[in-house]
Design a protein around this motif. Structure first.
Motif, PDB file in Angstrom:
ATOM      1  N   ALA A   1     -37.908   9.993   2.888  1.00  0.00           N
ATOM      2  CA  ALA A   1     -38.970  10.997   2.904  1.00  0.00           C
ATOM      3  C   ALA A   1     -38.368  12.333   2.471  1.00  0.00           C
ATOM      4  O   ALA A   1     -37.254  12.673   2.874  1.00  0.00           O
ATOM      5  N   VAL A   2     -39.093  13.098   1.658  1.00  0.00           N
ATOM      6  CA  VAL A   2     -38.544  14.304   1.048  1.00  0.00           C
ATOM      7  C   VAL A   2     -39.514  15.474   1.199  1.00  0.00           C
ATOM      8  O   VAL A   2     -40.707  15.350   0.908  1.00  0.00           O
ATOM      9  N   ALA A   3     -38.982  16.610   1.669  1.00  0.00           N
ATOM     10  CA  ALA A   3     -39.737  17.866   1.718  1.00  0.00           C
ATOM     11  C   ALA A   3     -39.283  18.743   0.561  1.00  0.00           C
ATOM     12  O   ALA A   3     -38.189  19.310   0.600  1.00  0.00           O
TER      13      ALA A   3
ATOM     14  N   ALA B   1     -43.015  14.018  -0.454  1.00  0.00           N
ATOM     15  CA  ALA B   1     -42.966  12.773  -1.213  1.00  0.00           C
ATOM     16  C   ALA B   1     -42.104  11.754  -0.487  1.00  0.00           C
ATOM     17  O   ALA B   1     -41.466  12.058   0.524  1.00  0.00           O
ATOM     18  N   TRP B   2     -42.090  10.517  -0.998  1.00  0.00           N
ATOM     19  CA  TRP B   2     -41.133   9.533  -0.506  1.00  0.00           C
ATOM     20  C   TRP B   2     -40.565   8.756  -1.676  1.00  0.00           C
ATOM     21  O   TRP B   2     -41.226   8.544  -2.694  1.00  0.00           O
TER      22      TRP B   2
ATOM     23  N   HIS C   1     -42.936   8.809  -4.970  1.00  0.00           N
ATOM     24  CA  HIS C   1     -44.372   8.789  -4.718  1.00  0.00           C
ATOM     25  C   HIS C   1     -44.760  10.085  -4.023  1.00  0.00           C
ATOM     26  O   HIS C   1     -44.160  10.464  -3.020  1.00  0.00           O
ATOM     27  N   THR C   2     -45.767  10.749  -4.516  1.00  0.00           N
ATOM     28  CA  THR C   2     -46.253  11.979  -3.895  1.00  0.00           C
ATOM     29  C   THR C   2     -47.194  11.651  -2.735  1.00  0.00           C
ATOM     30  O   THR C   2     -48.092  10.823  -2.877  1.00  0.00           O
ATOM     31  N   ILE C   3     -46.958  12.289  -1.599  1.00  0.00           N
ATOM     32  CA  ILE C   3     -47.860  12.160  -0.455  1.00  0.00           C
ATOM     33  C   ILE C   3     -48.827  13.333  -0.414  1.00  0.00           C
ATOM     34  O   ILE C   3     -50.032  13.168  -0.254  1.00  0.00           O
ATOM     35  N   LEU C   4     -48.291  14.553  -0.572  1.00  0.00           N
ATOM     36  CA  LEU C   4     -49.114  15.754  -0.475  1.00  0.00           C
ATOM     37  C   LEU C   4     -48.558  16.811  -1.405  1.00  0.00           C
ATOM     38  O   LEU C   4     -47.388  17.167  -1.309  1.00  0.00           O
TER      39      LEU C   4
ATOM     40  N   GLY D   1     -50.123   2.184   5.234  1.00  0.00           N
ATOM     41  CA  GLY D   1     -49.615   1.017   4.541  1.00  0.00           C
ATOM     42  C   GLY D   1     -49.936   1.049   3.058  1.00  0.00           C
ATOM     43  O   GLY D   1     -50.816   1.791   2.596  1.00  0.00           O
ATOM     44  N   GLU D   2     -49.154   0.279   2.284  1.00  0.00           N
ATOM     45  CA  GLU D   2     -49.347   0.173   0.836  1.00  0.00           C
ATOM     46  C   GLU D   2     -49.300   1.529   0.151  1.00  0.00           C
ATOM     47  O   GLU D   2     -49.994   1.769  -0.836  1.00  0.00           O
ATOM     48  N   GLY D   3     -48.477   2.434   0.701  1.00  0.00           N
ATOM     49  CA  GLY D   3     -48.278   3.733   0.072  1.00  0.00           C
ATOM     50  C   GLY D   3     -49.392   4.730   0.285  1.00  0.00           C
ATOM     51  O   GLY D   3     -49.392   5.798  -0.338  1.00  0.00           O
ATOM     52  N   ARG D   4     -50.334   4.424   1.189  1.00  0.00           N
ATOM     53  CA  ARG D   4     -51.447   5.349   1.449  1.00  0.00           C
ATOM     54  C   ARG D   4     -51.194   6.115   2.747  1.00  0.00           C
ATOM     55  O   ARG D   4     -50.676   5.562   3.721  1.00  0.00           O
TER      56      ARG D   4
END
Length: 510
Positions: free
Chosen positions: A244-246, A257-258, A270-273, A312-315
């Motif tokens: 996990a990355v800030a 992201a992660w 993958h971008t989370i926010l 799950g599944e990247g969501r």
């Protein structure tokens, strides 16, 4: 009575010093300010800054809005009305926090220096680890002056420090067997540069452990904004470590992201926010569904604690847990900790950053926590106000069985007698806290670690010094194309400091 509902007439009234009613203005002044300032962030109360600072702040915000939204975002006439509003409503000076008193009953710590001195100490992060290289305690040290990640350890009574890698402005480390080969590797987050910028400067670096306790550096992520934090965690539940990355970034660049572990040092981002200002990414299963969620403290104009619930599944579902209410709070750090001892994850967080606009310490700086009530409901509690709070840790300082809080300051009124760079907030057993002195004025402390090194039930504190004033001088010299004033520094300063509790009678456990 005539209605003055044009900006020009409203501005004339404000400049005249006359009282302006909503009826005369045709719109309330507060609504006018909200219309222009509320598009990017919550409108800050006038009392958050002294009167003399507001013209500069409004001008900076006008320039930022023009950069993000175009020249017409805040017209000059609107900017002048906003300025006049804040100048008239703000206090001449902000109230001063009282000096924190000595502990009663007395609790004293003996101070000693650790390791070599430094010309301009800039210790960004200290983390207690167990790499198995020494029989005693080991610490990873991120040094922003030397751009090094080093291992600090004791050999007998002597402290030794071994440089493991050179990394551009390392900001955080985590230890994990990332490659699954049975030994400990190190994940390093790197800011790259100090001042927030939108240009790509951040990196995630894997220090992979090899033969004879050597480490080789491999870049897993680069060409992104400044990275404040990177944590190994199995996001997708496939049994290996993802990261996990800030990405704090700067300006309008940044994200949470992660990095999906694809094996053989390959990752997929993958971008989370999409949001600038993320200070951390703390893994925790908040809803206890077996999947690791992420909690982050987000600074800049957001100033909020946000949970990213792993579906799950990247969501991820984005849930706001708390907000400071205005963009000048100055968030600095966050930790997951069960502060009240009820078995769930509470959140300890700090605010004390005043480096963006007005660098003076603020009376609303300090330490607070969010009590976990379940079902993603958290209740805010204040622990204490403390100028320039940079970091806080929950630890049983006095050995009475509950968690106290130690906090550091990197921005304070150092010239005033009694100001502290480290304080501790004593827990009465019911999460009511009383502040006590711990360490007098230093040039500032951003990071520290607490470990019981003597097995007496009381923690020692290893603190890294951070000369924020010298760093600000260096940055401003670069901005103004002036000679670097820090090049004239010829003496050395303490870089790392150990605080050891003095022997005393142990209190009754509650």
């Amino acid at each position: 009575m005539p209605k003055f509902n044009t900006p020009g007439l409203l501005l004339l009234l404000l400049l005249s010093g006359a009282a302006v009613s909503d009826e005369e203005a045709g719109i309330s002044i507060e609504d006018y300010v909200t219309h222009y300032c509320g598009g990017c962030h919550k409108v800050p109360p006038a009392a958050t800054l002294p009167r003399s600072v507001w013209p500069m702040v409004v001008n900076e915000m006008t320039l930022l809005a023009a950069d993000r939204l175009g020249e017409s975002a805040i017209p000059p006439e609107a900017a002048e009305i906003i300025t006049q509003y804040y100048v008239r409503a703000a206090p001449e000076t902000l109230p001063r926090l009282p000096v924190i008193a000595d502990p009663s009953p007395p609790l004293t710590f003996r101070e000693s220096t650790v390791g070599p001195p430094s010309r301009m100490p800039l210790i960004v992060n200290i983390k207690a680890v167990d790499l198995g290289f020494a029989d005693a305690e080991e610490f990873l040290v991120c040094d922003g002056e030397r751009h090094t990640v080093s291992l600090l350890y004791r050999e007998g009574k002597e402290w030794r420090e071994r440089i493991l890698a050179y990394v551009p402005l390392p900001s955080h480390t985590e230890v994990a067997d990332y490659d699954g080969d049975g030994d400990a590797d190190i994940i390093v987050a790197a800011l790259g540069v100090f001042p927030p910028v939108s240009s790509p400067a951040g990196k995630v670096v894997l220090l992979r452990q090899g033969p004879e306790r050597s480490f080789s550096a491999e870049v897993l992520l680069e060409d992104v904004g400044r990275i404040a934090d990177a944590r190994p965690v199995d996001i997708d539940g496939d049994g290996d470590y993802d990261i996990a990355v800030a990405i704090f970034g700067g300006g309008d660049v940044g994200e949470i992201a992660w990095l999906e572990n694809k094996g053989d040092s390959r990752v997929q981002a993958h971008t989370i926010l999409k949001v600038p200002g993320a200070l951390n990414v703390s893994p925790v299963d908040l809803n206890q569904d077996g999947r690791m969620d992420i909690v982050s403290l987000i600074a800049q104009e957001h100033e909020a604690v946000v949970a990213m619930i792993n579906e799950g599944e990247g969501r991820f579902e984005i849930v706001s847990l708390a907000s400071a209410g205005h963009p000048l709070s100055g968030s600095t750090g966050m930790r997951i900790v069960d502060l009240d001892g009820d078995g769930d994850a509470d959140i300890l967080f700090t605010n004390g950053d005043a480096q963006d606009l007005d660098p003076t310490p603020k009376p609303y700086h300090g330490v607070q926590w969010l009590e976990n009530k379940g079902e993603l409901e958290f209740v805010y509690h204040e622990i204490g106000r403390f100028y320039g709070t940079a970091s806080a840790r929950a630890v049983d300082v006095d050995g009475d069985g509950d968690l106290d809080v130690v906090a550091s300051s990197w921005n304070n009124y150092w010239e005033e007698p009694g100001r502290q760079s480290l304080v501790w907030f004593e827990n009465d057993g019911h999460q009511q806290f009383e502040a006590h002195r711990l360490l007098g004025p230093t040039p500032g402390i951003v990071s520290f670690e607490t470990v019981d090194m003597t097995d007496d039930g009381l923690p020692e504190i290893l603190a890294g010094l951070f000369h924020i004033g010298q760093l600000q001088d260096q940055i401003m010299a670069k901005v103004n194309n002036a000679p670097d004033p820090t090049e004239e520094i010829t003496d050395s300063s303490v870089r790392l400091m150990m605080l050891t509790p003095s022997p005393r009678a142990r209190p009754e456990r509650r």
